[in-house]
Enzyme design. Structure first.
Site, short mmCIF file in Angstrom:
data_model
loop_
_atom_site.label_atom_id
_atom_site.label_comp_id
_atom_site.label_asym_id
_atom_site.label_seq_id
_atom_site.Cartn_x
_atom_site.Cartn_y
_atom_site.Cartn_z
N SER A 127 34.88 -33.86 53.32
CA SER A 127 34.32 -34.28 52.31
C SER A 127 34.25 -35.55 51.90
CB SER A 127 35.54 -33.58 51.18
OG SER A 127 34.94 -34.06 49.81
N TYR A 131 44.17 -32.28 48.50
CA TYR A 131 42.94 -32.20 49.04
C TYR A 131 42.45 -33.22 49.57
CZ TYR A 131 37.85 -30.85 48.73
OH TYR A 131 36.66 -30.38 49.07
N1 LIG Z 1 31.82 -27.77 46.68
C1 LIG Z 1 31.84 -28.93 46.68
O1 LIG Z 1 31.31 -29.73 45.94
C2 LIG Z 1 32.30 -29.58 48.14
C3 LIG Z 1 32.19 -30.84 48.30
C4 LIG Z 1 32.84 -31.45 49.54
C5 LIG Z 1 33.49 -30.65 50.50
N2 LIG Z 1 33.48 -29.13 50.13
C6 LIG Z 1 33.95 -28.39 51.35
O2 LIG Z 1 33.13 -27.30 51.54
C7 LIG Z 1 33.78 -26.10 51.91
C8 LIG Z 1 33.43 -25.00 51.13
O3 LIG Z 1 33.64 -25.45 50.04
P1 LIG Z 1 32.93 -24.26 48.64
O4 LIG Z 1 32.91 -25.13 47.46
O5 LIG Z 1 31.92 -23.50 49.14
O6 LIG Z 1 34.29 -23.41 48.46
P2 LIG Z 1 34.30 -21.93 47.80
O7 LIG Z 1 35.80 -21.84 47.21
O8 LIG Z 1 33.19 -21.78 46.87
O9 LIG Z 1 34.22 -20.98 49.19
C9 LIG Z 1 35.45 -20.96 50.09
C10 LIG Z 1 35.16 -20.02 50.96
O10 LIG Z 1 36.52 -20.00 52.08
C11 LIG Z 1 37.01 -18.81 51.77
N3 LIG Z 1 38.38 -18.96 52.22
C12 LIG Z 1 39.40 -19.74 51.52
N4 LIG Z 1 40.58 -19.58 52.02
C13 LIG Z 1 40.51 -19.08 53.22
C14 LIG Z 1 41.33 -18.43 54.37
N5 LIG Z 1 42.66 -18.99 54.29
N6 LIG Z 1 40.89 -17.66 55.35
C15 LIG Z 1 39.45 -17.29 55.19
N7 LIG Z 1 38.62 -17.70 54.39
C16 LIG Z 1 39.30 -18.61 53.42
C17 LIG Z 1 36.93 -18.17 50.37
O11 LIG Z 1 37.28 -16.97 50.48
C18 LIG Z 1 35.53 -18.43 50.09
O12 LIG Z 1 34.51 -17.67 50.46
C19 LIG Z 1 35.25 -26.58 51.81
O13 LIG Z 1 35.75 -26.89 53.10
C20 LIG Z 1 34.99 -27.55 50.85
O14 LIG Z 1 36.32 -28.73 51.02
C21 LIG Z 1 32.96 -28.57 49.08
#
Ligand SMILES: NC(=O)c1ccc[n+]([C@@H]2O[C@H](COP(=O)([O-])OP(=O)(O)OC[C@H]3O[C@@H](n4cnc5c(N)ncnc54)[C@H](O)[C@@H]3O)[C@@H](O)[C@H]2O)c1
Length: 261
Positions: free
Chosen positions: A140, A154
């Site tokens: 991130s 985080y």
């Molecule tokens: N959305 C944002 O703005 C953003 C920004 C920077 C980084 N990220 C990163 O992108 C990645 C995805 O984020 P997102 O926003 O799509 O999140 P989200 O919560 O929308 O989706 C996350 C997915 O990961 C799965 N998950 C969580 N814990 C798990 C586990 N223990 N085992 C298996 N699956 C698991 C969930 O079931 C879900 O399907 C993350 O690593 C997040 O840190 C997101």
């Protein structure tokens, strides 16, 4: 750009960024195995398969090494190889630092750090055997580059993934394996929708609108935006890029000041 017929594992691909990554990889011809613990996994697999994608779901909790090893073995049984790993699954539960207990820290470490660690350790021998691999880890901009405060667990787990990805790059460079790190800014996913509901329960969508207009580009990222970058880094043609940290954030790390000249 070639990922055609490559076998890819995407963790956390049932929704959000992971779903966008799985969709783009599969639409470009990769065979995608989604590892996710969510009950929405089956629905996502059905939805992507209906678009003509070769996608299968493996119910996996990335905090459980035995569960991971069984899913990796099932992918090998089904496809015979693993070429691409996208470490995407992650969690965010924000609290002010002085109210953040070890339970919150452990929650983030278990999923955001030990998860990619265990999945990668389970997958990488299959890449070493073939002298080919593409690992993409989703960190991130939070922590490593910017921060608004209130998200210590985080932020530190996400910035740790930059070191994780670079260390992998160096250690496996002679095995034909690349490892790169993607640092997204705010994207429109269930994770951010949840944050909006917590921050402004009376009107979450106005929070999302404010977030979008706070970014220089004026919109949130789409999961597919992350998908196209991940897909490039996972392609055959990206073989000379390794150990790199690539920001994709609609300009959020760009402003030198917040003055309106
Ligand atoms: N959305 C944002 O703005 C953003 C920004 C920077 C980084 N990220 C990163 O992108 C990645 C995805 O984020 P997102 O926003 O799509 O999140 P989200 O919560 O929308 O989706 C996350 C997915 O990961 C799965 N998950 C969580 N814990 C798990 C586990 N223990 N085992 C298996 N699956 C698991 C969930 O079931 C879900 O399907 C993350 O690593 C997040 O840190 C997101």
């Amino acid at each position: 750009m070639t990922v055609r017929n490559r076998v890819a594992i995407v963790t956390g691909g049932a929704m959000g960024n992971g779903k966008g990554i799985a969709e783009v990889l599969a639409s470009q011809g990769a065979k995608v195995a989604i590892f996710d613990k969510s009950d929405t996994l089956e629905e996502t697999v059905r939805e992507l398969s209906a678009k003509g994608c070769e996608v299968s779901g493996f119910k996996t909790d990335i905090t459980d090494r035995a569960n991971i090893d069984a899913s990796v073995a099932a992918v090998i049984e089904k496809y015979g190889r693993i070429d691409i790993l996208v470490n995407n699954a992650g969690v965010m539960k924000n609290l002010p630092f002085l109210e953040t207990g070890m339970d919150n820290l452990d929650f983030h470490i278990d999923i955001n750090i030990k998860g990619p660690w265990n999945v990668t350790q389970s997958v990488i021998p299959h890449m070493v055997k073939n002298k080919y691999g593409r690992i993409v880890t989703i960190a991130s901009v939070t922590g490593g580059f910017v921060d608004d405060g209130g998200d210590m667990s985080y932020a530190i787990t996400k910035s740790a993934l930059i070191g994780f990805g670079r260390c992998l790059a160096m250690e496996f460079i002679e095995d034909g394996i690349t490892s790169n790190i993607i640092c997204p800014g705010y994207c429109n996913t269930p994770m951010v929708a949840k944050e909006a509901a917590e921050e402004r329960p009376e009107d979450p969508s106005s929070f999302l609108d404010d977030l979008a207009s706070s970014l220089p580009i004026g919109r949130l990222g789409k999961p597919q935006d992350i998908g196209f970058l991940a897909s490039y880094l996972a392609s055959d043609e990206a073989g000379f890029i390794t150990g790199q940290t690539i920001i994709i954030d609609g300009g959020c790390t760009l402003p030198e000041t917040n003055l309106d000249y």
